[in-house]
Design an enzyme around this catalytic site. Structure first.
Site, mmCIF file in Angstrom:
data_model
loop_
_atom_site.group_PDB
_atom_site.id
_atom_site.type_symbol
_atom_site.label_atom_id
_atom_site.label_comp_id
_atom_site.label_asym_id
_atom_site.label_seq_id
_atom_site.Cartn_x
_atom_site.Cartn_y
_atom_site.Cartn_z
ATOM 1 N N ARG A 67 6.336 18.208 -3.313
ATOM 2 C CA ARG A 67 5.147 18.495 -4.108
ATOM 3 C C ARG A 67 4.910 19.994 -4.070
ATOM 4 N NH1 ARG A 67 1.543 13.536 -2.860
ATOM 5 N NH2 ARG A 67 -0.179 14.968 -2.647
ATOM 6 N N ASP A 78 0.871 -1.160 0.000
ATOM 7 C CA ASP A 78 0.000 0.000 0.000
ATOM 8 C C ASP A 78 0.919 1.224 0.000
ATOM 9 O OD1 ASP A 78 -2.247 1.595 0.429
ATOM 10 O OD2 ASP A 78 -1.804 1.637 2.570
#
Lengths: 338, 1210
Positions: free
Chosen positions: B599, B397
């Site tokens: 980001r 995950d």
């Protein structure tokens, strides 16, 4: 983040829990294996030589007296109808048979190691427990009771089939035959004689055997096994003890007597001998063989070529292999690569 | 609780519909519903023995031994005394029973703890404190904040407005955000008026107990009216009440009937591949056993005919009726007993002990302990250890596993100046460490204490009042859809839809621009200590195409401004020409940020002319109310106003990876483990994380992106991918599964591909790719790639991917995850790993192993897994060897004892051989052995390879063991045979009696297996030495004791070997035989091994040599301090959600917990009838608008798939 936080669940820091136990980590490196092989090889060759030489020096004399051959003196005794048959085997020694000399009887194709044969005895009865005289264990079947339902003592197949040939050795000298004295004492294990097999404390011994019958094949009851020595009767009769220690393999020999007395204590001098055999024991039915063996022993026991040769062969192989390994190692040694 | 715990089961079968009446125990009792006590324990004091024995004898091995025992009772067959089987069997049964008993005692304890919790129950008009187990269906109970919910309840009333309650369902489904439940208005009116509640006599008629967590139907008859009940009005046991002072509920289902307990199905039982192999082998062994017995039976038949009847003289047959055939038949069974040791019962016990031991090592490992959350690693399953050494595929995950799901405001560039880096006196950039001084935000009482920033110049700039800097943070404080909650004075909490937004707003908050609260029309901000109220005029929401969001606000001074944040490319297109210079500088900075894996978002603003705005507003109003083409019109409008922006700067947010993730992934890749990331995130984010955690690399030849919307497109994209990777295959142009798969049913082979490739596939495409027609092509293509990232996948798809790999690849898979959405794949994979220490227990409770950090995975696999596999294989090889050798000797002996099932060894030796003499040394081997230590394991991850290829224990290895045993047993029988036949002792007595032979052979055997074990062992600890030497000493000790006078006197028939040890082991030729035999047994092995090491060294041999030469532990693999990518590749911009909540924020229909200052006059703006409290978060539950439905579809999980382990929950 400070170090004083709650660390209640932190595992213990021990060498064991962290799998850091100090350890020796051997490897099959050339430095260990090749010298190891050489050492083993040399040691084995050494042992092998010693064993082989020793074994060569042990004297063994085997005489088959089954009597299958028609010209055999014992042939006459092979007829089951002949009772109390005696036969004589003559042999001569051209040099001194060094003492102490041991006399064995040997049987072959005789399955004392057959499971049902092996279990057919009553260990408790043989410890002299009188309760088991009247009620032998069922393990003794089919020699638990006789046809009249009387308990057999000692019960069971092993006891029933006790070897009953007798041997007498005579040296043939000018003056006639001189009997070589046989020593039948202490031929069984000390533990068998003193612990494993006991006679009932009843005195006289005969009374303990009241209401019991002797084993079917036996000529005499247990308490009369050795008429010459009253102490050698019952369950602690030496020959009985030797027989009861059943053999591991179908060909075996068992100690019969020792020659330790008198002028023969040093051995059997060169000369002619006559072995007189009381031939009782039937073996032809199952293609068995009987023999008498004279032997002396050394530090390594009786004569056995096998051990010496095996040690020699394996020791040599080790040395050869170590050379092969050395060559391989020199040619292919890898650890430097990568 | 009933005596046998069975009564309620009977009732349940017949229940079709549940009827109950509040406050009417008598009526409800007539249905005999289960009370609220739970019982997870299996036994009680009286039932333990029979039930446990019954269970144990369901195991085939135990039945087999029982069968042997029965055979041994038959005197004609019994070749061994009964105790040779009874002693091991009893021991095994006792150990298992003890383990089961302790487990059950723990369950009893946990049951008692739960059952004895107190809750307030309304009885006879009074609230009484009752134990949970005494709560009955139809009772009304009162719950308070932070209490566990006692049973499945119908919510009656609550302290909160609109009769809402907030619950946390983390224990039930793993989702940590709060959910709301709302009572019926009619019951809500009861409030906390005890007398009215006591008088409440509503009748509920609802579905029978079931395990569907997200579904409930029923009706409430109260007064004259019938009200329908659904899931939104029910509180389920296992949840926790939050932020709600009190609530009242009516018990619908109690104890075993609750949905939580109904979900406690049996966990699927996982077996390791070694287990499966062992089952096959045991079957083979049974076959060989039968064959050997048959051979010996035939031998017996022939012997009886040829010799046995002649031997009758001394061994008469008791009954001749059966003759040789009967004897052969009995012999067959006798040998079944004797040769049973080929499958010894102790094998199973030992395997369990070894696995348990190796599990403990995992629990104990300090290097897998996370100090921050105080969580050690935990092996929740103790039966899968060796499989950890064979993993070929890891499915991971992303969120919470690879990343921490924490976004931190890391850097920014404002007006051409970057902030966020720390420089020393010389102007050198420094890495941020724990010692770096944190910026002090104490000037700001509303600052978030958890926020840390290291560059002091930024806060100085704010304090100096530089307008661009202030504007920058004002934008961050205004342009978002975050909700604020003021729990108490100055205690702000933000509920952000995406963690990125939360990070930005928190940053603004700390730098003095505190977003405090919002209403549909306004935003309240505390700017440098002064409270300002901005009028919120419009939110121009985010979506995937626009890649930006804007707000239009009117400042307290009355100025209308537009604030915009978004992807740099989008913003830069809309800048005012005057910003060109600044844009260039900012671009440079953005590239720098991107190189650090951050980001980024660009920020811009503009002041809007009032007239322009009012005109725009009218058109906007008109556009938003038209029915046709609304979206396009709105887009057009947004475009119009979002022009000529003035650039403020850009933010850089770090999506924090878990510690050591890139290094771990690199290590695992070196170990030839394929890692697939399966995430619900969107493609850009997933890709970005793929790069930052080193899964995707710049130096890869290509990264294929599969994002088709039709099956054909997906097929085409897959095809072009594999044609790139395998140009030689491309000629055929057609994918032929038969060609790839070879024969039907065989496993898909790995293709050798030159170059490194990555594959990114999104959820839509994956759905097509997982269809039967394409799954093979997909798998085949994906397996050629070094890294595979599946984004936007649903939990079900995660499991499907795992199943796909399991189906076609003969490989061991591992799934690792932290959330409820990972449960399906955790259960599907061979090994499931849960990340613990975070909120939500769902993944952990269904996992096999759990630890707190992703990076522990490399230790789990490369160290623990590898060792466990190595140890288990060594154990099995050795164990089979020692038992085969032991048993085969009987086979050879049979040819010399008339096939009479006579044993070679003493019966006591047979009894104790596995249990005592050889048990501890082999356990020592399999608990302590390590070829190289952990540091070397890390340094050479290739060491992991043999496990993946099943090299250490396979059918071939087993066959070799058997051959080796054959050789050893021949030596062990014939050397003593030759040495002892016709041989004499030193005192002239004959040597070849059965008992002496037995003692010599068994001594040889024990020496041989001990030496062989020493050869296997590469890690001699003191314990091992103690075990081996101790076992030999013990053997002699026990043997001399067993053969002693005293024991014989006590039990003459059981200890018939009296004196044998003394009389035999004092002979020099006996010892020479023992020496010869044991050396001869191992010499060929030594030679073979040495030559193999020299000629065909394995990686293990090489590393072992290297390690031995280095002696000292090597330094740990050099840590990459920071993985910097010099690329110009722009990082994904910081929006991790699909669609904004702008509409919701302005719709006035959102729900929120009012800020303290506003709570008094909070009233819902619209009728509550349209509100359906089903959303994910209590902070703001979205209405079921179309785009929200989409967003939920991505993250939604179907809960009934999950099992809940109640032990953790309760």
């Amino acid at each position: 983040m400070s170090k004083e936080e709650n660390t209640a669940n932190r595992p213990d820091n021990t060498a064991f829990t962290q799998q850091r136990l100090p350890a020796w980590q051997p490897m099959l490196s050339a430095g260990i294996v090749i010298p190891g092989f050489v050492i083993i090889g040399v040691a084995f060759i050494g042992i092998g030589v010693a064993l082989f030489v020793t074994s060569q020096n042990i004297q063994v004399l085997e005489k088959d007296y089954t009597g299958i051959e028609r010209n055999s003196s014992c042939f006459k005794c092979t007829n089951p109808r002949v009772k109390n048959c005696n036969c004589t085997i003559n042999f001569s020694l051209d040099k001194l048979f060094e003492g102490p000399v041991f006399v064995y009887y040997g049987l072959s194709n005789y399955f004392q190691n057959y499971r049902k044969y092996g279990v057919s005895k009553d260990a408790v009865q043989l410890t002299g427990d009188l309760a088991y005289f009247t009620e032998p264990s069922t393990t003794c079947a089919p020699y638990q009771r006789d046809a009249k339902d009387k308990p057999i003592v000692p019960c069971g197949s092993i006891a029933n089939s006790m070897f009953n040939d007798t041997f007498k050795l005579f040296q043939i000298v000018n003056s006639g035959n001189v009997e070589v004295p046989f020593d039948g004492k202490g031929i069984a294990w000390w533990t068998d004689y003193n612990i494993k097999y006991r006679n009932p404390t009843t005195n006289p011994l005969k009374n303990a055997f009241n209401d019991t019958v002797k084993p079917i094949f036996w000529p005499r009851p247990a308490y009369e096994l050795d008429p010459t020595n009253s102490a050698n009767n019952g369950f602690i009769n030496q020959d009985f003890l030797v027989w009861m220690r059943r053999s591991a393999l179908p060909n075996f020999r068992k100690l019969y007597r020792r020659i330790t007395e008198g002028e023969y204590a040093k051995g059997l001098p060169a000369g002619d001998y006559a072995l007189v055999i009381g031939y009782n024991y039937p073996v032809l039915a199952f293609e068995g063989r009987k023999k008498v063996v004279f032997s002396n022993v050394s530090w390594m026991g009786g004569k056995n070529q096998f051990l010496g040769i095996a040690y020699l062969v394996i020791g040599s192989l080790c040395v050869v292999m170590s050379i092969v390994m050395l060559i391989v190692y020199a040619k292919f040694k890898f650890p430097d690569e990568e | 609780m009933s005596f046998f715990g069975m009564t309620w089961k009977r009732n349940r079968e017949t229940e079709f519909e549940r009827k109950l009446r509040a406050n009417d125990r008598e009526y409800n009792l007539s249905f005999e519903y289960a009370t609220n006590g739970i019982k997870t324990s299996k036994y009680n004091f009286f039932t333990f023995l029979p039930l446990n024995l019954f269970e144990q004898f369901q195991r085939i091995a135990n039945v087999y031994f029982l069968f042997l025992l029965l055979l041994q009772v038959i005197p004609q067959i019994s070749s061994l005394s009964w105790f040779t089987t009874v002693v091991p069997l009893v021991l095994v049964l006792a150990v298992t029973a003890a383990k089961d008993a302790t487990d059950d005692i723990n369950r009893h304890r946990s049951d008692n703890r739960v059952n004895n919790r107190k809750v307030e129950v309304l009885i006879d008009g009074k609230l009484c404190s009752e134990r949970w187990m005494d709560v009955k269906v139809g009772d009304i109970i009162k719950l308070e904040s932070n209490q566990f919910i006692t049973a499945d309840l119908l919510l009656l009333s609550s302290s909160e407005p609109l009769n809402l309650v907030y619950i946390e369902t983390a224990e039930l489904d793993g989702e940590t955000n709060l959910k709301v439940r709302q009572a019926l208005i009619v019951t809500g009116a009861l409030g906390d008026d005890i007398s009215r509640l006591a008088g409440f006599n509503g009748e509920v008629c609802c579905e029978p107990p079931n395990n569907r967590l997200d579904h409930f139907t029923g009706t409430l008859l109260f007064g004259e009216h019938k009200f329908s009940l659904d899931n939104g009005k029910v509180l389920l046991r296992g949840c926790t009440l939050r932020n709600t002072h009190w609530c009242y509920g009516l018990v619908l289902f109690g104890g075993p009937d609750t949905k939580l307990m109904q979900n406690c199905g049996k966990n699927s039982f996982k077996r390791t591949s070694i287990d499966r192999l062992m089952n096959v082998l045991v079957l083979c062994i049974f076959g060989v056993l039968a064959l050997m017995c048959a051979v010996l039976a035939v031998g017996n038949y022939l012997w009886e005919i040829n010799k046995g009847y002649q031997f009758n003289v001394f061994l008469p047959r008791e009954d001749d009726s059966g003759g040789a055939s009967l004897s052969a038949f009995l012999t067959f069974w006798s040998y079944v007993i004797i040769l049973n040791t080929v499958v010894p019962i102790s094998l199973y016990v030992s395997v369990e002990i070894i696995r348990l031991g190796n599990s403990f090592y995992i629990d104990w490992d300090r290097k897998m302990y996370d100090a921050r959350s105080d969580t050690p690693a935990e092996a929740r399953t103790t039966t899968l250890n060796e499989e950890l050494g064979q993993i070929k595929y890891i499915f991971s995950d992303k969120t919470g596993t690879l990343t921490q799901n924490i976004m931190t405001f890391n850097k920014c560039t404002i007006n051409g100046k970057t902030y966020g880096d720390v420089y020393d006196y010389l102007g050198q950039r420094q890495d941020v460490t724990e010692n770096t001084e944190v910026v002090d935000f104490s000037f700001n009482p509303l600052a978030d204490p958890k926020f840390s920033f290291y560059d002091h110049s930024l806060v100085e700039a704010v304090k100096l009042g530089i307008p661009e800097v202030q504007g920058f943070f004002r934008l961050l404080a205004l342009c978002h859809t975050v909700m604020a909650e003021e729990k108490s004075k100055d205690q702000l909490a933000y509920q952000a839809q995406s963690p990125d937004e939360g990070a930005l707003v928190t940053a603004a908050r700390n730098f003095g621009f505190v977003f405090r609260s919002r209403t549909p029309e306004s935003i309240t901000v505390v700017e440098m200590g002064e409270q300002q109220r901005y009028e919120l005029l419009a939110i121009l929401d985010f979506d995937n195409v626009r890649k930006r969001m804007s707000v239009i606000v009117r400042s307290p001074e009355g100025k209308v401004s537009l604030y915009c944040k978004g992807a740099d490319s989008v913003i830069f297109e809309r800048l005012h020409p005057s910003c060109r210079k600044l844009m260039e500088v900012t671009t440079e900075h953005l590239n720098e940020f991107a190189g650090d894996g951050l980001r980024t978002l660009a920020l811009a603003y503009k002041d809007v002319d009032e007239d322009f705005y009012s005109r725009w507003k009218q058109r906007h109003h008109k556009a938003s109310t038209t029915l046709e083409n609304r979206e396009a019109q709105l887009d057009q409008l947004f475009e119009e106003i979002e022009t000529d922006l003035l650039l403020l700067g850009a933010t850089a947010i770090e999506d924090k990876l878990q510690d050591g993730v890139p290094q771990t992934i690199e290590q695992l890749a070196k170990a030839d483990i394929k890692i697939w990331v399966l995430t619900g995130d969107k493609q850009e984010t997933a890709e970005n994380i793929g790069y930052s955690c080193n899964l995707l690399r710049e130096e890869m030849n290509d990264v294929f992106i599969v994002s088709g919307n039709t099956p054909e497109e997906v097929k085409q994209q897959l095809r072009s991918a594999w044609m790139t990777m395998k140009p030689d295959m491309a000629e055929g142009m057609v994918f032929l599964p038969e060609k790839i798969l070879g024969k039907v049913g065989s496993a898909l082979k790995d293709e050798v591909v030159s170059g490194e490739y990555g594959l990114v596939i999104n959820g839509n495409s994956l759905a097509y790719a997982l269809e039967e027609a394409m799954e093979l092509e997909f798998l085949w293509t994906a397996c050629m790639c070094q890294a595979v990232i599946c984004c936007r996948v649903t939990p079900l798809q995660k499991a499907q991917v795992v199943e796909l790999v399991k189906k076609y690849k003969k490989a061991v898979t591992l799934a690792i995850g932290d959330g409820a959405n990972d449960v399906s794949m955790i259960k599907a994979a061979h090994i499931g790993v849960g990340i613990s220490g975070q909120e939500g227990m769902q993944a952990v409770s269904s996992s096999d192993y759990s630890f707190a950090q992703f990076r522990f995975l490399q230790r789990l696999l490369l160290v623990h897994g590898r060792w466990s596999y190595l140890r288990m294989c060594k154990f099995l090889r050795y164990f089979f060897y020692k038992n085969f050798t032991f048993t085969f000797v009987h086979f050879w002996f049979a040819f010399f004892c008339g096939f009479s099932a006579q044993t070679v060894y003493d019966e006591w030796f047979i009894t104790l051989y596995n249990l005592v003499y050889t048990a501890l040394p082999v356990l020592g081997l399999s608990l302590f052995d390590q070829d190289v230590n952990d540091a070397w394991s890390f340094r050479h991850p290739q060491l992991y390879g043999p496990g993946q290829l099943n090299l250490y224990f396979s059918k071939m290895a087993f066959f070799k063991c058997a051959l080796h045993s054959g050789f050893s047993s021949l030596v062990l029988f014939f050397i003593p045979y030759a040495a002892m036949s016709d041989s004499m002792r030193q005192d002239g007595k004959d040597l070849g009696d059965y008992q002496s032979f037995a003692v010599v052979t068994q001594t040889c055997l024990l020496f041989t297996v001990c030496i062989q074990l020493s050869l296997e062992m590469s890690y001699w600890t003191a314990v091992n030495t103690l075990f081996i030497v101790g076992s030999l000493l013990l053997y002699f000790g026990v043997t001399f004791t067993m053969y002693s006078n005293g024991l014989f006197r006590l039990f003459p028939s059981a200890f018939s070997f009296i004196g044998t040890a003394r009389n035999t082991l004092n002979q020099s030729n006996v010892w020479l035989t023992i020496l010869l035999t044991s050396i001869l047994c191992v010499l060929p092995v030594l030679t073979y091994r040495f030559l193999t090491i020299q000629l065909w060294p394995t990686i293990n041999d090489k590393v072992m040599f290297k390690a031995r030469q280095a002696k000292a532990a090597p330094p740990p693999p050099s840590k990459r301090t920071r993985i910097r990518r010099g690329s110009s590749r722009r990082s994904g911009y910081a929006f991790s959600h699909a669609q904004g909540y702008g509409e919701l924020v302005t719709s006035r229909r959102f729900l929120r917990r009012p800020a303290v200052s506003h709570s008094s006059h909070f009233t819902p703006m619209k009728s509550t009838s349209s509100f359906i409290p089903m959303g994910r978060s209590a902070g703001y539950s979205p209405t079921d608008g179309p785009h929200n439905a989409k967003a939920q579809g991505v993250e939604g999980t179907s809960l009934q798939m999950y099992r809940v382990i109640q032990d953790q929950t309760l």
